[in-house]
Design a protein around this motif. Structure first.
Motif, PDB file in Angstrom:
ATOM      1  N   THR A 154      -5.471 -30.717  22.047  1.00  0.00           N
ATOM      2  CA  THR A 154      -5.512 -29.997  20.769  1.00  0.00           C
ATOM      3  C   THR A 154      -6.704 -29.053  20.593  1.00  0.00           C
ATOM      4  O   THR A 154      -6.943 -28.577  19.479  1.00  0.00           O
ATOM      5  CB  THR A 154      -5.499 -31.012  19.606  1.00  0.00           C
ATOM      6  OG1 THR A 154      -6.520 -31.995  19.808  1.00  0.00           O
ATOM      7  CG2 THR A 154      -4.155 -31.706  19.519  1.00  0.00           C
ATOM      8  N   TYR A 172       2.583 -27.036  18.748  1.00  0.00           N
ATOM      9  CA  TYR A 172       2.428 -28.493  18.773  1.00  0.00           C
ATOM     10  C   TYR A 172       3.604 -29.170  18.072  1.00  0.00           C
ATOM     11  O   TYR A 172       4.077 -30.220  18.518  1.00  0.00           O
ATOM     12  CB  TYR A 172       1.101 -28.883  18.113  1.00  0.00           C
ATOM     13  CG  TYR A 172      -0.095 -28.351  18.862  1.00  0.00           C
ATOM     14  CD1 TYR A 172      -0.704 -29.111  19.852  1.00  0.00           C
ATOM     15  CD2 TYR A 172      -0.597 -27.075  18.612  1.00  0.00           C
ATOM     16  CE1 TYR A 172      -1.792 -28.622  20.566  1.00  0.00           C
ATOM     17  CE2 TYR A 172      -1.684 -26.576  19.320  1.00  0.00           C
ATOM     18  CZ  TYR A 172      -2.268 -27.350  20.301  1.00  0.00           C
ATOM     19  OH  TYR A 172      -3.339 -26.860  21.014  1.00  0.00           O
ATOM     20  N   ALA A 188      -2.306 -37.435  20.430  1.00  0.00           N
ATOM     21  CA  ALA A 188      -3.004 -36.146  20.400  1.00  0.00           C
ATOM     22  C   ALA A 188      -4.507 -36.380  20.395  1.00  0.00           C
ATOM     23  O   ALA A 188      -4.986 -37.409  19.910  1.00  0.00           O
ATOM     24  CB  ALA A 188      -2.596 -35.335  19.170  1.00  0.00           C
TER      25      ALA A 188
END
Length: 238
Positions: A154, A172, A188
């Motif tokens: 991320t 995402y 994540a």
């Protein structure tokens, strides 16, 4: 609710800087769990510059929630994980000299290798996760490796969100939808923070777990560790 796993590498970095046992890594792991976090993450590297391999063993009886060990599956790392048998192993393709993780797996190029490694971990009853970017072709290939989950990398989202670009979450979202459809769980991590975690959670469906270390520990310097853990838990509800 999305689970919060706290990466305690930074605690080990601070301890190692003075050569003693302050802060006490094991006590911090205990405290973080008592404060409500649902997991502890470590990422031992070959040079042991923060988490030491012995720490991984010492934490085994301490972690009563979920124990997640991240790293590049070189032989030394694989032997460690197979010996400890944590809840989850997250495979990260970082170079030996990397300061921090900076890319996800090419699950097409390395598919046979990942299949072999993952088979070993699954045989030992360890849940497996692959650190990966949002490229949909890589997500499709990840499903063929036998992995249980993916961990979405991320950093790009976090850096763009800080600039005000909220559209950056869309890849995402798409990646999570595809992964779920393919039977993969979704984790994540990397540069998620109190500033961006709620927005990310609201826009990424079926998010099972986030692993947060650098931001959480940094925020705790100002706000206190117990307070920050509970602030994350509050933002991840729903």
């Amino acid at each position: 609710m999305t689970k919060l796993s706290v990466n305690i590498n930074k605690i080990a970095t601070l301890r190692n800087s003075r050569g003693g046992n302050v802060p006490n890594l094991l006590q911090v792991a205990k405290d973080i769990q008592e404060f409500g976090a649902e997991g502890i993450t470590i990422h031992p590297r070959p040079d042991e510059r923060h988490i030491r391999y012995q720490d991984a063993y010492d934490l085994k009886p301490i972690v009563i929630t979920e124990y997640n060990i991240e790293g590049n599956p070189i032989k030394k790392f694989m032997d460690l994980v197979l010996d400890i048998k944590p809840t989850q192993v997250t495979l990260v393709p970082d170079a030996i000299d990397a300061i921090t993780s900076n890319a996800g797996w090419d699950t097409i190029k390395h598919q046979s290798y990942l299949q072999e490694v993952i088979a070993e971990f699954k045989k030992a009853g360890i849940r497996t996760s692959i650190f990966i970017d949002t490229d949909l072709k890589l997500i499709e290939a990840a499903a063929k490796t036998g992995a249980d989950r993916i961990e979405l990398y991320t950093e790009h989202f976090a850096s763009e969100y800080e600039k005000g670009n909220k559209e950056t979450v869309k890849p995402y979202t798409k990646a999570a939808i595809l992964a779920h459809d393919l039977g993969l769980g979704i984790n994540a991590g990397h540069d998620l923070s109190l500033e961006n975690i709620k927005f990310f959670k609201e826009n990424v469906p079926n998010l099972a777990e986030v692993s947060i270390g650098h931001a959480l520990i940094s925020e705790s310097i100002y706000l206190g560790l117990e307070n920050v853990v509970n602030m994350y838990l509050h933002k991840l509800k729903g």
